[in-house]
Design a protein around this motif. Structure first.
Motif, PDB file in Angstrom:
ATOM      1  N   SER A  61      57.591  36.363  38.924  1.00  0.00           N
ATOM      2  CA  SER A  61      57.970  35.660  37.700  1.00  0.00           C
ATOM      3  C   SER A  61      59.457  35.903  37.449  1.00  0.00           C
ATOM      4  CB  SER A  61      57.148  36.147  36.499  1.00  0.00           C
ATOM      5  OG  SER A  61      57.518  37.477  36.146  1.00  0.00           O
ATOM      6  N   THR A  62      59.996  35.223  36.452  1.00  0.00           N
ATOM      7  CA  THR A  62      61.412  35.421  36.122  1.00  0.00           C
ATOM      8  C   THR A  62      61.632  36.647  35.261  1.00  0.00           C
ATOM      9  OG1 THR A  62      61.183  33.945  34.204  1.00  0.00           O
ATOM     10  CG2 THR A  62      61.950  32.966  36.284  1.00  0.00           C
ATOM     11  N   LYS A  63      60.630  36.993  34.421  1.00  0.00           N
ATOM     12  CA  LYS A  63      60.814  38.146  33.529  1.00  0.00           C
ATOM     13  C   LYS A  63      59.515  38.744  33.000  1.00  0.00           C
ATOM     14  CE  LYS A  63      61.498  35.090  29.537  1.00  0.00           C
ATOM     15  NZ  LYS A  63      62.398  34.672  28.440  1.00  0.00           N
ATOM     16  N   PHE A  64      58.383  38.120  33.287  1.00  0.00           N
ATOM     17  CA  PHE A  64      57.136  38.537  32.637  1.00  0.00           C
ATOM     18  C   PHE A  64      56.372  39.608  33.404  1.00  0.00           C
ATOM     19  CE2 PHE A  64      57.950  34.147  31.243  1.00  0.00           C
ATOM     20  CZ  PHE A  64      58.103  34.392  29.891  1.00  0.00           C
ATOM     21  N   HIS A  65      56.269  39.487  34.713  1.00  0.00           N
ATOM     22  CA  HIS A  65      55.585  40.526  35.498  1.00  0.00           C
ATOM     23  C   HIS A  65      56.089  40.470  36.933  1.00  0.00           C
ATOM     24  CE1 HIS A  65      52.779  37.829  37.744  1.00  0.00           C
ATOM     25  NE2 HIS A  65      52.866  37.081  36.668  1.00  0.00           N
ATOM     26  N   GLY A  71      57.968  41.038  44.479  1.00  0.00           N
ATOM     27  CA  GLY A  71      57.004  41.021  43.380  1.00  0.00           C
ATOM     28  C   GLY A  71      55.837  40.067  43.593  1.00  0.00           C
ATOM     29  N   LEU A  72      56.073  38.966  44.303  1.00  0.00           N
ATOM     30  CA  LEU A  72      54.995  37.994  44.519  1.00  0.00           C
ATOM     31  C   LEU A  72      53.889  38.567  45.389  1.00  0.00           C
ATOM     32  CD1 LEU A  72      53.847  35.198  44.115  1.00  0.00           C
ATOM     33  CD2 LEU A  72      55.362  34.344  45.922  1.00  0.00           C
ATOM     34  N   VAL A  73      54.246  39.236  46.458  1.00  0.00           N
ATOM     35  CA  VAL A  73      53.213  39.834  47.304  1.00  0.00           C
ATOM     36  C   VAL A  73      52.599  41.062  46.620  1.00  0.00           C
ATOM     37  CG1 VAL A  73      54.809  41.258  48.662  1.00  0.00           C
ATOM     38  CG2 VAL A  73      52.622  40.566  49.637  1.00  0.00           C
ATOM     39  N   VAL A  74      53.399  41.807  45.858  1.00  0.00           N
ATOM     40  CA  VAL A  74      52.853  42.942  45.101  1.00  0.00           C
ATOM     41  C   VAL A  74      51.804  42.448  44.113  1.00  0.00           C
ATOM     42  CG1 VAL A  74      53.415  44.657  43.318  1.00  0.00           C
ATOM     43  CG2 VAL A  74      54.863  44.442  45.341  1.00  0.00           C
ATOM     44  N   HIS A  75      52.118  41.373  43.406  1.00  0.00           N
ATOM     45  CA  HIS A  75      51.162  40.798  42.453  1.00  0.00           C
ATOM     46  C   HIS A  75      49.903  40.321  43.162  1.00  0.00           C
ATOM     47  CE1 HIS A  75      49.437  38.445  39.228  1.00  0.00           C
ATOM     48  NE2 HIS A  75      49.505  37.359  39.991  1.00  0.00           N
ATOM     49  N   SER A  76      50.056  39.677  44.303  1.00  0.00           N
ATOM     50  CA  SER A  76      48.901  39.155  45.037  1.00  0.00           C
ATOM     51  C   SER A  76      47.964  40.285  45.460  1.00  0.00           C
ATOM     52  CB  SER A  76      49.385  38.371  46.264  1.00  0.00           C
ATOM     53  OG  SER A  76      50.218  37.298  45.876  1.00  0.00           O
ATOM     54  N   ILE A  77      48.534  41.379  45.925  1.00  0.00           N
ATOM     55  CA  ILE A  77      47.718  42.535  46.309  1.00  0.00           C
ATOM     56  C   ILE A  77      47.063  43.161  45.083  1.00  0.00           C
ATOM     57  CG2 ILE A  77      47.814  44.874  47.272  1.00  0.00           C
ATOM     58  CD1 ILE A  77      50.059  43.819  49.148  1.00  0.00           C
ATOM     59  N   ALA A  78      47.782  43.212  43.961  1.00  0.00           N
ATOM     60  CA  ALA A  78      47.210  43.754  42.726  1.00  0.00           C
ATOM     61  C   ALA A  78      46.041  42.906  42.245  1.00  0.00           C
ATOM     62  CB  ALA A  78      48.287  43.831  41.641  1.00  0.00           C
ATOM     63  N   VAL A  79      46.148  41.589  42.370  1.00  0.00           N
ATOM     64  CA  VAL A  79      45.038  40.712  41.988  1.00  0.00           C
ATOM     65  C   VAL A  79      43.831  40.986  42.882  1.00  0.00           C
ATOM     66  CG1 VAL A  79      44.249  38.306  41.876  1.00  0.00           C
ATOM     67  CG2 VAL A  79      46.519  38.913  41.028  1.00  0.00           C
ATOM     68  N   TYR A  80      44.063  41.167  44.158  1.00  0.00           N
ATOM     69  CA  TYR A  80      42.970  41.511  45.078  1.00  0.00           C
ATOM     70  C   TYR A  80      42.266  42.790  44.639  1.00  0.00           C
ATOM     71  CZ  TYR A  80      40.925  43.850  49.120  1.00  0.00           C
ATOM     72  OH  TYR A  80      40.083  44.559  49.945  1.00  0.00           O
ATOM     73  N   ARG A  81      43.024  43.793  44.250  1.00  0.00           N
ATOM     74  CA  ARG A  81      42.416  45.068  43.858  1.00  0.00           C
ATOM     75  C   ARG A  81      41.649  44.937  42.532  1.00  0.00           C
ATOM     76  NH1 ARG A  81      43.882  47.977  47.833  1.00  0.00           N
ATOM     77  NH2 ARG A  81      45.995  48.054  48.690  1.00  0.00           N
ATOM     78  N   GLU A  82      42.213  44.195  41.581  1.00  0.00           N
ATOM     79  CA  GLU A  82      41.507  43.979  40.312  1.00  0.00           C
ATOM     80  C   GLU A  82      40.243  43.157  40.523  1.00  0.00           C
ATOM     81  OE1 GLU A  82      42.032  45.416  37.557  1.00  0.00           O
ATOM     82  OE2 GLU A  82      44.000  46.286  37.937  1.00  0.00           O
ATOM     83  N   LEU A 192      40.351  36.181  35.666  1.00  0.00           N
ATOM     84  CA  LEU A 192      40.395  37.458  34.952  1.00  0.00           C
ATOM     85  C   LEU A 192      41.235  38.480  35.718  1.00  0.00           C
ATOM     86  CD1 LEU A 192      36.670  37.765  33.799  1.00  0.00           C
ATOM     87  CD2 LEU A 192      38.648  37.162  32.391  1.00  0.00           C
ATOM     88  N   ALA A 193      41.060  38.540  37.029  1.00  0.00           N
ATOM     89  CA  ALA A 193      41.820  39.495  37.839  1.00  0.00           C
ATOM     90  C   ALA A 193      43.316  39.185  37.786  1.00  0.00           C
ATOM     91  CB  ALA A 193      41.333  39.450  39.288  1.00  0.00           C
ATOM     92  N   ASP A 194      43.655  37.910  37.780  1.00  0.00           N
ATOM     93  CA  ASP A 194      45.061  37.506  37.686  1.00  0.00           C
ATOM     94  C   ASP A 194      45.657  37.944  36.355  1.00  0.00           C
ATOM     95  OD1 ASP A 194      47.444  36.271  38.410  1.00  0.00           O
ATOM     96  OD2 ASP A 194      46.829  34.315  37.664  1.00  0.00           O
ATOM     97  N   MET A 195      44.895  37.748  35.277  1.00  0.00           N
ATOM     98  CA  MET A 195      45.377  38.159  33.965  1.00  0.00           C
ATOM     99  C   MET A 195      45.522  39.672  33.878  1.00  0.00           C
ATOM    100  SD  MET A 195      45.954  35.414  32.252  1.00  0.00           S
ATOM    101  CE  MET A 195      46.520  34.835  33.851  1.00  0.00           C
ATOM    102  N   MET A 196      44.570  40.398  34.442  1.00  0.00           N
ATOM    103  CA  MET A 196      44.626  41.854  34.392  1.00  0.00           C
ATOM    104  C   MET A 196      45.822  42.366  35.196  1.00  0.00           C
ATOM    105  SD  MET A 196      40.526  42.469  34.872  1.00  0.00           S
ATOM    106  CE  MET A 196      40.569  44.244  35.060  1.00  0.00           C
ATOM    107  N   ALA A 197      46.027  41.816  36.378  1.00  0.00           N
ATOM    108  CA  ALA A 197      47.154  42.260  37.197  1.00  0.00           C
ATOM    109  C   ALA A 197      48.485  41.901  36.565  1.00  0.00           C
ATOM    110  CB  ALA A 197      47.044  41.633  38.598  1.00  0.00           C
ATOM    111  N   SER A 198      48.534  40.749  35.879  1.00  0.00           N
ATOM    112  CA  SER A 198      49.780  40.295  35.267  1.00  0.00           C
ATOM    113  C   SER A 198      50.164  41.107  34.051  1.00  0.00           C
ATOM    114  CB  SER A 198      49.659  38.820  34.866  1.00  0.00           C
ATOM    115  OG  SER A 198      49.417  38.007  35.990  1.00  0.00           O
ATOM    116  N   HIS A 199      49.155  41.517  33.267  1.00  0.00           N
ATOM    117  CA  HIS A 199      49.432  42.149  31.980  1.00  0.00           C
ATOM    118  C   HIS A 199      49.330  43.674  31.988  1.00  0.00           C
ATOM    119  CE1 HIS A 199      48.609  37.965  30.784  1.00  0.00           C
ATOM    120  NE2 HIS A 199      49.396  38.234  29.766  1.00  0.00           N
TER     121      HIS A 199
END
Length: 202
Positions: A61-65, A71-82, A192-199
């Motif tokens: 993202s530009t500033k949110f998470h 960060g994009l691949v980090v977020h993708s892996i975090a969504v997988y874990r959630e 839900l996993a996307d929201m949890m990883a994002s926030h």
């Protein structure tokens, strides 16, 4: 444990960080594909394409998470874990075999490929900031599905629906379509996993 601020790290450390996350991404995806005997759904052409994009170096993202290099691949892996945690807690909704695990892994790791080549670095106020410019504005989840299919990744219907609707109702207005899609547990759980990883993830 030493915590590194990757946003302000030097270029060499950022490159090393992104390379490590690339390796982790492929290890997770390849393991799930091998368990389900589905290696052929991810052809060499797709791997080459994804590796040549900025998927492994872009922010999420530009500033949110995860607004930092990689960060994009980090977020993708975090969504997988959630998502894995959610599925473990709701396993009664799944016939949780190797195929179901593969579908969840694919949907989580690849849901945001629509963000490829959309982030651009600009120097503002004495620091590097990202701006988001989408050269192919086809929608969010829809674009991810189209890019994956276009570059040879063979998605199942469940994977397509989960990726298509991973934003839930945030970007779409047709409640009837969303309601129908959410009858498939993975559709709701990926959102839900996307929201949890994002926030909640840092």
């Amino acid at each position: 444990m030493v915590t590194i601020d990757i946003r302000n790290a030097g270029e060499e450390l950022q490159r090393s960080f992104c390379a490590e996350k690339r390796r982790e991404f492929w290890e997770i995806l390849d393991a799930a594909l091998a368990e389900a005997d589905c290696k052929s759904v991810c052809p060499a052409e797709f791997r080459e394409w994804l590796n040549e994009t900025d998927f492994f170096t872009a922010p999420a993202s530009t500033k949110f998470h995860e607004d930092f290099p990689g960060g994009l691949v980090v977020h993708s892996i975090a969504v997988y874990r959630e998502l894995s945690k959610i599925i473990d807690a709701h396993d009664y909704q799944y016939k949780y075999d190797d195929l179901a695990h593969k579908q969840a892994t694919v949907a989580a790791l690849l849901h945001d490929v629509c963000k490829i080549d959309c982030y651009h670095v600009e120097n503002k106020d004495g620091g590097a900031k990202y701006t988001y410019i989408d050269p192919l504005p086809l929608g969010h989840g829809e674009k991810s599905v189209m890019l994956l299919l276009q570059h040879g990744f063979k998605l199942t219907e469940v994977e397509m629906l989960a990726i298509r609707w991973h934003m839930g109702a945030y970007r779409d207005r047709d409640a009837r379509e969303l309601d129908t899609a959410q009858r498939i547990p993975l559709v709701l759980h990926l959102h839900l996993a996307d929201m949890m990883a994002s926030h909640w993830e840092d």
